[in-house]
Design an enzyme around this catalytic site. Structure first.
Site, PDB file in Angstrom:
ATOM      1  N   THR A 192      -9.125   9.749   7.676  1.00 63.92           N
ATOM      2  CA  THR A 192      -8.381   8.536   7.317  1.00 63.92           C
ATOM      3  C   THR A 192      -8.350   7.517   8.449  1.00 63.92           C
ATOM      4  O   THR A 192      -7.711   6.482   8.329  1.00 63.92           O
ATOM      5  CB  THR A 192      -6.934   8.912   6.964  1.00 63.92           C
ATOM      6  OG1 THR A 192      -6.401   9.694   8.055  1.00 63.92           O
ATOM      7  CG2 THR A 192      -6.861   9.725   5.690  1.00 63.92           C
ATOM      8  N   LYS A 201       0.853  -1.204   0.000  1.00 63.70           N
ATOM      9  CA  LYS A 201       0.000   0.000   0.000  1.00 63.70           C
ATOM     10  C   LYS A 201       0.883   1.247   0.000  1.00 63.70           C
ATOM     11  O   LYS A 201       1.771   1.397   0.833  1.00 63.70           O
ATOM     12  CB  LYS A 201      -0.900   0.007   1.234  1.00 63.70           C
ATOM     13  CG  LYS A 201      -1.811  -1.216   1.307  1.00 63.70           C
ATOM     14  CD  LYS A 201      -2.824  -1.114   2.440  1.00 63.70           C
ATOM     15  CE  LYS A 201      -2.198  -1.191   3.807  1.00 63.70           C
ATOM     16  NZ  LYS A 201      -3.189  -1.301   4.897  1.00 63.70           N
ATOM     17  N   GLY A 217      -8.950   4.506  10.492  1.00 62.19           N
ATOM     18  CA  GLY A 217      -9.529   3.193  10.220  1.00 62.19           C
ATOM     19  C   GLY A 217      -9.486   2.754   8.773  1.00 62.19           C
ATOM     20  O   GLY A 217     -10.122   1.765   8.397  1.00 62.19           O
ATOM     21  N   THR A 218      -8.699   3.454   7.954  1.00 62.08           N
ATOM     22  CA  THR A 218      -8.656   3.092   6.528  1.00 62.08           C
ATOM     23  C   THR A 218      -8.155   1.664   6.327  1.00 62.08           C
ATOM     24  O   THR A 218      -8.703   0.904   5.527  1.00 62.08           O
ATOM     25  CB  THR A 218      -7.712   4.069   5.772  1.00 62.08           C
ATOM     26  OG1 THR A 218      -7.986   5.373   6.218  1.00 62.08           O
ATOM     27  CG2 THR A 218      -7.895   3.992   4.298  1.00 62.08           C
ATOM     28  N   GLY A 219      -7.092   1.296   7.065  1.00 62.09           N
ATOM     29  CA  GLY A 219      -6.503  -0.046   6.905  1.00 62.09           C
ATOM     30  C   GLY A 219      -7.489  -1.127   7.330  1.00 62.09           C
ATOM     31  O   GLY A 219      -7.636  -2.155   6.658  1.00 62.09           O
ATOM     32  N   CYS A 220      -8.166  -0.890   8.464  1.00 62.29           N
ATOM     33  CA  CYS A 220      -9.164  -1.876   8.950  1.00 62.29           C
ATOM     34  C   CYS A 220     -10.250  -2.048   7.888  1.00 62.29           C
ATOM     35  O   CYS A 220     -10.668  -3.162   7.565  1.00 62.29           O
ATOM     36  CB  CYS A 220      -9.839  -1.393  10.219  1.00 62.29           C
ATOM     37  SG  CYS A 220      -8.731  -0.980  11.561  1.00 62.29           S
TER      38      CYS A 220
END
Ligand SMILES: Cc1ncc(COP(=O)(O)OP(=O)(O)O)c(N)n1
Ligand SMILES: Cc1nc(C(=O)O)sc1CCOP(=O)(O)O
Ligand SMILES: [Mg+2]
Length: 745
Positions: free
Chosen positions: A447, A413, A449-452
């Protein structure tokens, strides 16, 4: 019935000779098929039988088996063509055309027989036919369309959905359909779409068809009933709605952790479940505390779920310590869920390591049990035993190392790198493949919690789509839409959450606020006519080429000085009303800058106007345009408060900045650049970076407020903004009264 036919109903091109124009129907068909049309329906109401037969022969040659070919209305032509050995796959019949039973009899079981149906009575009649008589129903019109002037009443997507749900024959949506409608129609149960003008009248029919095809593919897995039947008998998403388990920590503020996971899973079409590994006390500004329940209780949660529910996919997030990780690993080894996505939460945004060395070791043992890991740049570096990469090439190289070392696919990413784009890449060392996904970076503070959210959406979409590449493509599309609308939720004072349901809400007719970027684009477009009119003013033209008489220039400056003094007060008022300290400081600085500008004008340029009023060479009076503009600014503040006031003051920044930069950089012709230009030093002020920066901040501040405002307030803000832009035009026109002001009302 549907499984007998190897036909893909997703995109029917219905031909129209007039709309194809000089290019000819055959050329348009060739392009559309290359772009992804799966069925071509020859529709020509004016052609004779012989002409139709010629066209069928020509199209059959052009299509060459890459799509199915059917003929509209004329069963007799299909029969005759087949007798001549021409490959034609079937017929589409209307309610008043030949009977479908006769068509099935004449063409046999393998032909395509399509029928128009747009009422419940039509569906009831189809239900009485022997099974297999009709392969698909053409259902429309979705919207009024001029292509078929005698079309039946428009159904809308909702009306289509009602009919599609009432039959088990695949339904193809027709009438006024554009590519943007595809996801919604697919969700409404469409087995495909049929279009005429969207392809025949397109400048590039191949691109138009490709856009339909891409949107069809991208919206796979979002069908209302878990997948409409297709004539190709294509497999539905395994078992319908995927049941997806998040094993992660809780974020009580709702933007990350299991709360984000459950929203993401639901948003992309899954049934979400959650086993909680840890409880955090956190908000959008940071984490204040973590409580880890006994690992045995996590084991209980996992076992209880698995004892009862088939888990189609698992997403793993925060795992607090080695014991928790070992518990999850043991459960995975036992249950072996078909899809496991691991978001290795190891490094905080601050750069701090979140796991102790024991836990990091345990996590490395967990990696091979996952199908995909989704580390950010910092986590990837930890897994690759390297320093964090600073380039995209470096990220890919580390992803290859991790993929090879742990035997797992890696989603690399690029979101944490600097740069205008935010790429991702699916890296699979075992298959020696790297699939890159590119896209512009979305400027937003939302942004958290974007990864979750991405990892849980990926688990869900992988379960429903059956492959990683489309899952990543669709998860990214969804996340980007959610990111764009995050700020409109106005949650918290730190990094707010993404708007997980932005797409669903807007498609369902629920208001989704525009993003600040959308506000900016809309407002700038809204005053395009005013801006054009300003550009055309003789005053501006003469200012640009240096021919403006000095008297007119000085009159303008005198008016400007007066304007700036009052404008400064309105900015001070904006500062007084501002809801937070940064906005308060910004508008106060603007007020100060205007006063400085006004004083400088008097000091350096307005020689005639210096000194006591009765000794001036020319008496000064604000002109009508000036007074009207200032009245509007003051009224906006007293009537509409902060939101309307800042909308009203914005054109003075924005129009001057845009105009000034073009005057300085020669946007109006080479004269503006010349050092001999009589107003060169004055024009140069406009190009100052400080003013550009202030303008940027003013636009961002106003757009953010508008984006969060209610629709009614946003509309009032836009009106105040437009009215100020019109006053700008009148202000520029006034010093040279010969100018005529013409703006569309
Ligand atoms: C896919 C598809 N659906 C509906 C129609 C309309 O056919 P019909 O009702 O026969 O009207 P005309 O096309 O003959 O005007 C269609 N052509 N294709
Ligand atoms: C041929 C046809 N049949 C319709 C029906 O509802 O039966 S609507 C239609 C024309 C559709 O054209 P366009 O895609 O340009 O709107
Ligand atoms: Mg017909």
């Amino acid at each position: 019935m549907s499984s007998r036919h190897p036909f893909d109903l997703s995109l029917t091109l219905v031909t129209d000779a007039a709309l194809c124009g000089e290019r000819g129907v055959a050329a348009v068909v060739a392009e559309a098929v290359a772009g992804g049309a799966t069925i071509v329906q020859l529709r020509d109401k004016l052609a004779s039988t012989e002409q139709l037969l010629e066209q069928v022969a020509e199209l059959a040659g052009v299509i060459d088996g890459r799509a199915a070919l059917v003929v509209n209305d004329r069963l007799d032509v299909v029969v005759a063509a087949r007798e001549r050995g021409i490959r034609v796959d079937g017929v589409h019949l209307g309610q008043s055309d030949a009977a479908v039973l006769a068509a099935r009899d004449a063409l046999g079981p393998d032909a395509i027989v399509g029928l128009t149906a747009n009422t419940r009575a039509h569906l009831d009649a189809v239900a009485r036919l022997p099974r297999g008589t009709v392969d698909y129903l053409g259902v429309g019109v979705i919207r009024p369309t001029s292509t078929k002037p005698d079309h039946p009443p428009a159904l809308g997507v909702d009306g289509f959905a009602v009919l599609a749900a009432a039959t088990d024959v695949p339904c193809v949506a027709i009438g006024g359909v554009g590519a943007a409608d595809v996801p919604e129609l697919r969700r409404a149960g469409a087995a495909g779409v049929a279009v005429v003008s969207a392809i025949c009248a397109a400048p590039d029919p191949r691109a138009a068809a490709a856009e339909f095809a891409a949107r069809w593919a991208a919206s796979a897995g979002i069908e209302a009933d878990g997948g409409s039947p297709t004539a190709s008998g294509a497999p539905r998403p395994a078992g319908g709605v995927p049941r997806v388990l998040s094993i992660a920590g809780s974020d009580p503020s709702g933007g990350a952790g299991i709360q984000a996971d459950l929203k993401s899973i639901a948003a992309v079409g899954g049934y979400g479940m959650a086993a909680i590994t840890a409880l955090t006390a956190q908000n959008t500004r940071g984490v204040r505390g973590v409580h880890v329940p006994p690992a045995t209780f996590l084991a209980d949660q996992l076992d209880t779920i698995a004892d009862d529910i088939e888990v189609d996919a698992v997403k793993i997030g925060m795992l607090a310590n080695a014991e928790v990780i070992d518990t999850v690993a043991a459960w995975l080894r036992r249950i072996r869920p078909p899809v496991v996505v691991l978001d290795p939460v190891m490094v905080a945004t601050s750069g701090d390591r979140l796991l102790d060395p024991d836990a990091e070791r345990a996590l490395r043992d967990l990696l091979p049990l996952a199908d995909l890991v989704t580390p950010n740049v910092a986590e990837l570096a930890v897994l690759a035993d390297a320093e964090p990469a600073t380039t995209w090439a470096g990220v890919i190289a580390q992803a290859e190392t991790v993929s090879a070392g742990f035997g797992v696919r890696v989603l690399a990413k690029g979101g944490h790198l600097d740069g205008a784009t935010a790429p991702d890449a699916l890296v699979d060392a075992a298959a020696a493949t790297i699939v890159e996904f590119d896209g512009e970076r979305i400027a937003t503070t939302a942004t958290h919690g974007t990864g979750c959210s991405l990892s849980s959406a990926l688990a869900t979409l992988r379960a429903s789509l059956g492959a990683w590449e489309p899952a990543v493509a669709e998860a990214r599309r969804w996340l980007r839409e959610s990111l764009r609308h995050g700020e409109s939720l106005a949650v918290g004072g730190g990094h707010g959450p993404v708007h997980h349901f932005a797409g669903l809400w807007s498609r369902g007719g629920l208001a989704t606020a525009p993003t600040p970027a959308e506000v900016e684009a809309e407002w700038w477009a809204e005053i395009a006519d005013v801006r054009r009119a300003i550009d055309e003013l003789p005053f501006i033209r003469a200012l640009a080429d240096g021919s403006l008489p000095r008297t007119a220039f000085e009159e303008y400056l005198a008016q400007d000085a007066h304007y700036l003094r009052v404008y400064s007060r309105t900015l001070a008022e904006a500062s007084r009303l501002a809801p937070d300290a940064p906005a308060q400081a910004f508008w106060a600085a603007g007020a100060q800058r205007c006063l400085d500008g006004e004083l400088a004008l008097h000091r350096d340029r307005l020689h005639d106007l210096r000194g006591p009023r009765d000794q001036r060479a020319r008496p000064f009076e604000p002109n009508a345009a000036n007074t009207a503009y200032l009245d509007h600014l003051v009224a906006s503040g007293s009537r509409g408060g902060y939101a309307e006031l800042i909308a009203a003051v914005l054109p003075c920044y924005w129009i001057y900045d845009d105009l000034g930069r073009r005057l300085v950089t020669g946007g109006f012709g080479p004269e503006a650049l010349s050092p001999e230009h009589p107003y060169a030093d004055w024009l140069a002020m406009y190009g100052e970076p400080a003013f550009e920066l202030a303008t940027r901040q003013a636009i961002d501040t106003v757009a953010a407020v508008a984006s969060r405002a209610t629709p009614a307030v946003r509309a009032r803000m836009l009106r105040a903004f437009r009215r100020s832009a019109e006053h700008e035009l009148a202000f520029f026109a006034a010093p040279w009264p010969a100018d005529r002001i013409e703006v569309d009302a």
